[in-house]
Design an enzyme around this catalytic site. Structure first.
Site, PDB file in Angstrom:
ATOM      1  N   LYS A  46       0.833  -1.215   0.000  1.00  0.00           N
ATOM      2  CA  LYS A  46       0.000   0.000   0.000  1.00  0.00           C
ATOM      3  C   LYS A  46       0.860   1.253   0.000  1.00  0.00           C
ATOM      4  O   LYS A  46       0.612   2.191  -0.764  1.00  0.00           O
ATOM      5  CB  LYS A  46      -0.906   0.026   1.245  1.00  0.00           C
ATOM      6  CG  LYS A  46      -1.901  -1.084   1.334  1.00  0.00           C
ATOM      7  CD  LYS A  46      -2.805  -0.920   2.537  1.00  0.00           C
ATOM      8  CE  LYS A  46      -2.028  -0.981   3.853  1.00  0.00           C
ATOM      9  NZ  LYS A  46      -1.438  -2.304   4.117  1.00  0.00           N
TER      10      LYS A  46
ATOM     11  N   ARG B 195      -9.607   0.802   8.994  1.00  0.00           N
ATOM     12  CA  ARG B 195      -9.458  -0.645   9.056  1.00  0.00           C
ATOM     13  C   ARG B 195     -10.667  -1.338   9.660  1.00  0.00           C
ATOM     14  O   ARG B 195     -10.734  -2.557   9.656  1.00  0.00           O
ATOM     15  CB  ARG B 195      -8.205  -1.008   9.859  1.00  0.00           C
ATOM     16  CG  ARG B 195      -6.925  -0.522   9.192  1.00  0.00           C
ATOM     17  CD  ARG B 195      -5.700  -0.995   9.937  1.00  0.00           C
ATOM     18  NE  ARG B 195      -4.485  -0.552   9.270  1.00  0.00           N
ATOM     19  CZ  ARG B 195      -3.256  -0.875   9.673  1.00  0.00           C
ATOM     20  NH1 ARG B 195      -3.100  -1.625  10.744  1.00  0.00           N
ATOM     21  NH2 ARG B 195      -2.199  -0.442   9.023  1.00  0.00           N
TER      22      ARG B 195
ATOM     23  N   ARG C  67      11.109  -9.775   4.026  1.00  0.00           N
ATOM     24  CA  ARG C  67      11.404  -8.402   4.410  1.00  0.00           C
ATOM     25  C   ARG C  67      12.624  -8.331   5.329  1.00  0.00           C
ATOM     26  O   ARG C  67      12.778  -9.139   6.245  1.00  0.00           O
ATOM     27  CB  ARG C  67      10.191  -7.762   5.101  1.00  0.00           C
ATOM     28  CG  ARG C  67       9.021  -7.583   4.181  1.00  0.00           C
ATOM     29  CD  ARG C  67       7.958  -6.676   4.758  1.00  0.00           C
ATOM     30  NE  ARG C  67       7.314  -7.232   5.943  1.00  0.00           N
ATOM     31  CZ  ARG C  67       6.174  -6.763   6.448  1.00  0.00           C
ATOM     32  NH1 ARG C  67       5.575  -5.738   5.868  1.00  0.00           N
ATOM     33  NH2 ARG C  67       5.636  -7.312   7.522  1.00  0.00           N
TER      34      ARG C  67
ATOM     35  N   ARG D 214      12.461  -8.422  11.040  1.00  0.00           N
ATOM     36  CA  ARG D 214      11.517  -7.974  12.051  1.00  0.00           C
ATOM     37  C   ARG D 214      11.090  -9.141  12.920  1.00  0.00           C
ATOM     38  O   ARG D 214      10.874 -10.255  12.416  1.00  0.00           O
ATOM     39  CB  ARG D 214      10.279  -7.353  11.384  1.00  0.00           C
ATOM     40  CG  ARG D 214      10.505  -5.958  10.875  1.00  0.00           C
ATOM     41  CD  ARG D 214       9.316  -5.417  10.089  1.00  0.00           C
ATOM     42  NE  ARG D 214       8.011  -5.773  10.650  1.00  0.00           N
ATOM     43  CZ  ARG D 214       6.865  -5.220  10.248  1.00  0.00           C
ATOM     44  NH1 ARG D 214       6.874  -4.295   9.303  1.00  0.00           N
ATOM     45  NH2 ARG D 214       5.725  -5.585  10.777  1.00  0.00           N
TER      46      ARG D 214
ATOM     47  N   ARG E 279      -1.686 -12.489  11.351  1.00  0.00           N
ATOM     48  CA  ARG E 279      -1.924 -11.090  11.013  1.00  0.00           C
ATOM     49  C   ARG E 279      -2.825 -10.993   9.776  1.00  0.00           C
ATOM     50  O   ARG E 279      -3.736 -10.155   9.720  1.00  0.00           O
ATOM     51  CB  ARG E 279      -0.581 -10.406  10.754  1.00  0.00           C
ATOM     52  CG  ARG E 279      -0.592  -8.909  10.968  1.00  0.00           C
ATOM     53  CD  ARG E 279       0.811  -8.390  11.185  1.00  0.00           C
ATOM     54  NE  ARG E 279       1.712  -8.707  10.099  1.00  0.00           N
ATOM     55  CZ  ARG E 279       3.016  -8.945  10.250  1.00  0.00           C
ATOM     56  NH1 ARG E 279       3.556  -8.919  11.443  1.00  0.00           N
ATOM     57  NH2 ARG E 279       3.781  -9.205   9.216  1.00  0.00           N
TER      58      ARG E 279
END
Length: 308
Positions: free
Chosen positions: A88, A165, A199, A243, A254
């Site tokens: 996004k 959200r 990531r 992370r 998630r």
């Protein structure tokens, strides 16, 4: 492949994101194709909110001293939705540069407030340190403050990233400002999982990278897809960290939570004729031109590529 909401609720041919009276902005930015005027049929909601305090429901919004601005006198006011890791921020940022409007991510607003001193900063620090979610009231307060400061600087539009959200947030936002279009970025879950697990962050400069080289073959009617890695420069390569929440178990949970929460929000905007669902066909080189085409902005591809 591009997928839009049903014709009864949404049609790209019936959107109008720019009008003749925006010629000055269009000339300053680029020649933007016009959608139809139906998306601007309602102008009852205030554009910005001067003051914010706590509330119990949408019907109890204590907004005052509001500023209303006619759509023909401003630029686009869009929302970008999508699962964590879908991109996004990347696409919203590119479009903000293309259209000359600010890219506003609520996570950035929270971080900016945390860097300041004051009662709200202290309250946010306690919330974040305890691992709690920031309340809707605080988020909308920060967003209202950001829109007001932008209006004072002469900004005439925005692209929101990842907000709202929940249905409640969508209802509150509807009472704060007019949203013209909601772009829902979608990516198949197996690819999204691999992308999230790839990531990496540079522990020295904080740069974000992705080491995943994704190549999915066409099978069972699903098209093939490829995404090249976003590799770090040499001086960051030895300093990459992962992370702590980028584990397969956490990412799957998630995504599950996001999907449960997002469906009502998508329906909220679909019922208002404002939802555009866009299936990412691959990485940025494959997806960017098709996204511009879906938004009737494909004429700007060469200029944006050069700027990028």
């Amino acid at each position: 492949m591009l997928k839009t909401a049903s014709s009864s609720s949404f049609s790209l041919q019936h959107l109008s994101l720019f009008s003749a009276s925006m010629a000055a902005a269009a000339n300053r930015l680029l020649k933007v194709r016009s959608f139809s005027t139906s998306i601007y049929s309602s102008s009852s909601s205030p554009l910005y909110v001067r003051k914010f305090s706590s509330f119990s429901s949408q019907t109890d919004l204590p907004f005052s001293n509001t500023l209303r601005r006619d759509p023909k006198d401003r630029n686009v006011q869009w929302v970008f939705l999508g699962c964590p890791g879908v991109g996004k921020g990347t696409y919203a940022s590119r479009l903000s540069h293309l259209l000359g409007v600010p890219h506003i991510a609520t996570g950035d607003l929270v971080r900016e407030e945390l860097s300041c001193s004051g009662p709200l900063s202290q309250q946010l620090s306690e919330i974040v340190n305890q691992g709690k979610l920031v309340s809707d009231e605080i988020i909308i307060s920060l967003l209202s403050k950001r829109l007001e400061s932008g209006e004072a600087r002469g900004e005439s539009g925005f692209i929101l990233d990842g907000f709202p959200r929940t249905i409640r947030q969508a209802e509150i936002l509807e009472g704060v400002t007019d949203i013209d279009l909601v772009v829902n970025l979608k990516l198949r879950e197996d690819v999204l999982l691999e992308k999230c697990l790839g990531r990496r962050i540079c522990s020295q400069c904080g740069g974000n990278f992705n080491i995943a080289s994704i190549i999915v073959k066409e099978e069972n009617g699903k098209p093939g897809m490829s995404m090249a890695p976003l590799l770090p420069p040499a001086h960051c390569a030895s300093k990459l960290i992962t992370r702590s929440d980028d584990t397969e178990e956490v990412v799957k949970e998630r995504l599950r939570i996001y999907n449960d929460m997002s469906q009502p929000v998508e329906e909220f905007y679909r019922s208002r004729g404002k939802l555009l669902e866009f299936d990412l066909p691959g990485g940025i080189p494959e997806s960017w031109p098709k996204l511009l085409q879906a938004l009737n902005l494909e004429d700007h591809d060469d200029k944006q590529s050069a700027a990028a």
